[in-house]
Every structure is written in structure tokens, then in C-alpha cells.
Design an enzyme around this catalytic site. Sequence first.
Site, PDB file in Angstrom:
ATOM      1  N   CYS A   1      -1.447  33.884  10.127  1.00  0.00           N
ATOM      2  CA  CYS A   1      -1.094  34.509  11.403  1.00  0.00           C
ATOM      3  C   CYS A   1      -0.632  33.488  12.428  1.00  0.00           C
ATOM      4  O   CYS A   1      -1.268  33.303  13.465  1.00  0.00           O
ATOM      5  CB  CYS A   1      -2.291  35.280  11.926  1.00  0.00           C
TER       6      CYS A   1
ATOM      7  N   GLU B   1       0.830  -1.213   0.000  1.00  0.00           N
ATOM      8  CA  GLU B   1       0.000   0.000   0.000  1.00  0.00           C
ATOM      9  C   GLU B   1       0.862   1.259   0.000  1.00  0.00           C
ATOM     10  O   GLU B   1       0.792   2.071   0.922  1.00  0.00           O
ATOM     11  CB  GLU B   1      -0.887   0.019   1.255  1.00  0.00           C
TER      12      GLU B   1
HETATM   13  C1  PLP Z   1      -0.804   5.874   5.402  1.00  0.00           C
HETATM   14  C2  PLP Z   1      -0.932   4.425   5.101  1.00  0.00           C
HETATM   15  C3  PLP Z   1      -0.293   3.876   3.995  1.00  0.00           C
HETATM   16  C4  PLP Z   1       0.627   4.666   3.092  1.00  0.00           C
HETATM   17  O1  PLP Z   1       1.816   5.020   3.695  1.00  0.00           O
HETATM   18  P1  PLP Z   1       2.953   5.754   2.823  1.00  0.00           P
HETATM   19  O2  PLP Z   1       4.001   6.097   3.795  1.00  0.00           O
HETATM   20  O3  PLP Z   1       2.331   6.944   2.196  1.00  0.00           O
HETATM   21  O4  PLP Z   1       3.432   4.773   1.804  1.00  0.00           O
HETATM   22  C5  PLP Z   1      -0.505   2.539   3.726  1.00  0.00           C
HETATM   23  N1  PLP Z   1      -1.312   1.770   4.506  1.00  0.00           N
HETATM   24  C6  PLP Z   1      -1.935   2.266   5.588  1.00  0.00           C
HETATM   25  C7  PLP Z   1      -2.800   1.382   6.397  1.00  0.00           C
HETATM   26  C8  PLP Z   1      -1.769   3.612   5.924  1.00  0.00           C
HETATM   27  O5  PLP Z   1      -2.381   4.099   7.007  1.00  0.00           O
END
Ligand code: PLP
Length: 424
Positions: free
Chosen positions: A346, A275
Amino acid sequence: MDHFLYRDGILHAENVPLPAIARDVGTPVYVYSAATLLRHFRLFDEALSWGPHLVCYAVKAASNVAILKLLGDAGAGMDVVSEGEYRRARAAGVPGDRIVFSGVGKTEAEMRHVLAHGVRQINLESEPEMRLLSRVATEMGVTVPVTVRVNPDVDAKTHEKIATGRSDNKFGIPIARAREVYAEIAKLAGLRVVGIDVHIGSQLTDLEPFRQAYRKVADLTGILRADGHPIERLDLGGGLGIPYARSNLAPPVPSEYGQVIREEVGHLGCEIEIEPGRLIAGNAGILMTSTIYMKEGEGRDFLIVDAAMNDLIRPAMYGAHHDIVPIVETAPGTDRRPYDIVGPVCESGDTFAKGRDMAPLGAGDLIAMRSAGAYGAVMASEYNSRPLVPEVLVQGDRYAVIRARPTLDEMISRDTIPQWLSEA
Ligand SMILES: *Cc1c(COP(=O)(O)O)cnc(C)c1O
């Protein structure tokens, strides 16, 4: 590598000179390079080409529907953390069976929506959530593929606000309790275990924490299989970091990351999901801004620009570094001087950089904050009643506004005055 390069002394996004976009759309504005987004997605895809896999882009990094369409059409899956992100992915044409639903606080309404419209899997993060999803799925007469996000208790060695894999973080269930939890799920109607999920943090610049976490997941796979659970998929999360400062050592690249995955879990015969968000979008976007004033302070000079912390909050929130460059390239030999580059909001925290060496700039000159594509526009707000920053996508020599700047009237007209206050 990205596609923001100087040509004849002018910074371009692919083949488009950035001043053309500034003239057309105004500043501040986010500009993304489609070629860079696609290149980064494909690097991950190739890094896992040794086995069955799906690269699920983490929508929260940059969630414009045009970006999701670009990546979805290239074959990316999506990792979403809210119904809003799910709907964006679907609006971009991504099929439900390529969408993974993550997040620590999914509501019943969100569960109902994704179950009704199709989802690849739901990554569960707590026991109350499992029981709720079981009830919802049973009521809807469906069986939903699930994984459990385990917290492997490894130190991701990243900024404390974006570390998620230590036992004191709110995410996942402690890996030591995984057997119990999977045993409970096996008894719950409407849920079908398909694998294990882990995500230890963001902006990791060392592969060792990934290796430790994935080794624990591999061990757990053996244990859970022995308990009779069908572990067919491993969702290994995101988190690979990017080089924010060009001068620094580059963090590991996707191919090296893919190799670690192969070494630690490749023998298990599982389909691999990852992911990544930041690495796909981060260096694929810049925030372009204009200088408003150059102000000489007591012992320091300020460059006051028309972007502010409401447009890009990373420096204020994480103390993040962004390389800042002029759109018109500085001629060699030009004297530079240190500037504090600040926005008009600000708050003293509205500072993008301190003591940054730049050639002298005048009012109206354009500058770019690099590496702003991830966690940039998505975190923008209207603080100080500054309309939400627009976004532009470049592909080759074409560009299009993919989110327009609202007018001040549009922004203000969303507020409504209660009847009792309007009565004379
Ligand atoms: C934020 C997140 C990601 C992505 O993380 P990156 O550092 O942008 O690659 C993947 N999986 C989950 C569950 C996340 O919360």
C-alpha cells in the site's frame, strides 16, 4: 556476463529451468547462480594477481551463509560491518584471519566478539572508536591490527545515498587529519597500525574517482611511512558498478580496475585488499515473481506482481532500474505494450518499473527482475506482513533452498502479547 540464459525459450539459471524452482518454492523468490558468483570473484582475484592481495567480499551485498561458503571456499576473504555479518562469515567456515571488520558504529560488544574469535584487521573510522578499541584490546590482552578509513574528499559521481567519500559524508576521517590520527594511534596500547583504508561509494561507473582516491592514498602512504608508521596493507574498498540495463554502455570491468590500482599504488609494495560486493553478487541473482493481475488504468496498464518493495527495495529507495523479462521468452514479432510493474504493498512507491514494454502477460505468468543479487534479499523486510522472501542457490543442474520462506504462523508467532493485555 551471467548464467541466466534462455534455452528453448525458457529462462534458466545455469542448467535449471526457472519454472521448476517456481513450482517447488513458489514466488517471489531470489535465485542465485553459483557459477556467476565464482566467476566475478575470480575476475577480481585475477585483476590483482600482479601482487599480494586479498579480495574481501562485502558481505552486506548478499549475506546468505551458503553464498559466503561458496566464495570463502574459493579463497575469498570477507568484509563485514556487524557482529551478525561476522558470525555469518564464521558460520560459513571463513577463518578470522580473512575477515576485515569495517563500519562507522562498531559497538564495544562487537569489538569484544571479533577480538575473541579472530579478525584480520579492524578498519577504524573515528577517534572515539580508536580509544574504545584500545581499551577493549588492552583489557583482553590482545593487540589488534588496524587501519584508519580516510575520507579522500572525492566525488564518486554516483547516487547520493551511496556516495561515501566526500567530506560531507559520515564515513572515515578527513584525509587532511590523517597524520595526527595515526600519531595518536601509535601511542595507544593494544592497536597495531598495518595500513590505510578507503571506500568512496557504490555503483561507480567511472574509474576516475577511484584513481583520484588511490593517488591520495599513495601520497599518504609516503607521508605516514616517513612519520614511522608501518603501512603494509592498503584496503581500497569496493564500489565498482554493474550494468543494470543491458542496453547501456557497460561500466569498467575488474581487469581495468585492477590496472588502475596497479598504476596508482602498485609501486608501494603493499598487500592490496579490495571489498567488492555489488559486482560479485548483483548480476548473480534474480528476483522471480508471478503476475497476479493485469489491470487497465487511465491511460496506463498495470502489471500487479507478487513481489513488492519489501522484497526488493532498490527501485523505491534509489529509483533503481532493473531489467524485467518474462521467464517464457517472447516470440519474435509479438506486439508489446507499456506496463507499469507494481507490487501489492500500500504505497505508490511500490513500483518496480514504469512504462516497460512487455508482451501481454496473464495471471500466474512468471517474470524475472534481473541484477537483483546485491542489496536485494538483504534489504528485504516483512512490511505489510509479507514473510521474508526465500532464496535459492543453483549450481550446474542442482539447486537448493538456502533460506526457506517462513510460514505466516512462524512470522506472527514471533510477536508476543504482554501479560497485562492478556489478563481478562
Ligand atoms: C558497501 C561497502 C562495500 C561494498 O561496496 P559495493 O559497491 O557493493 O562493491 C565495501 N566496503 C565498505 C566499507 C562498504 O561499506
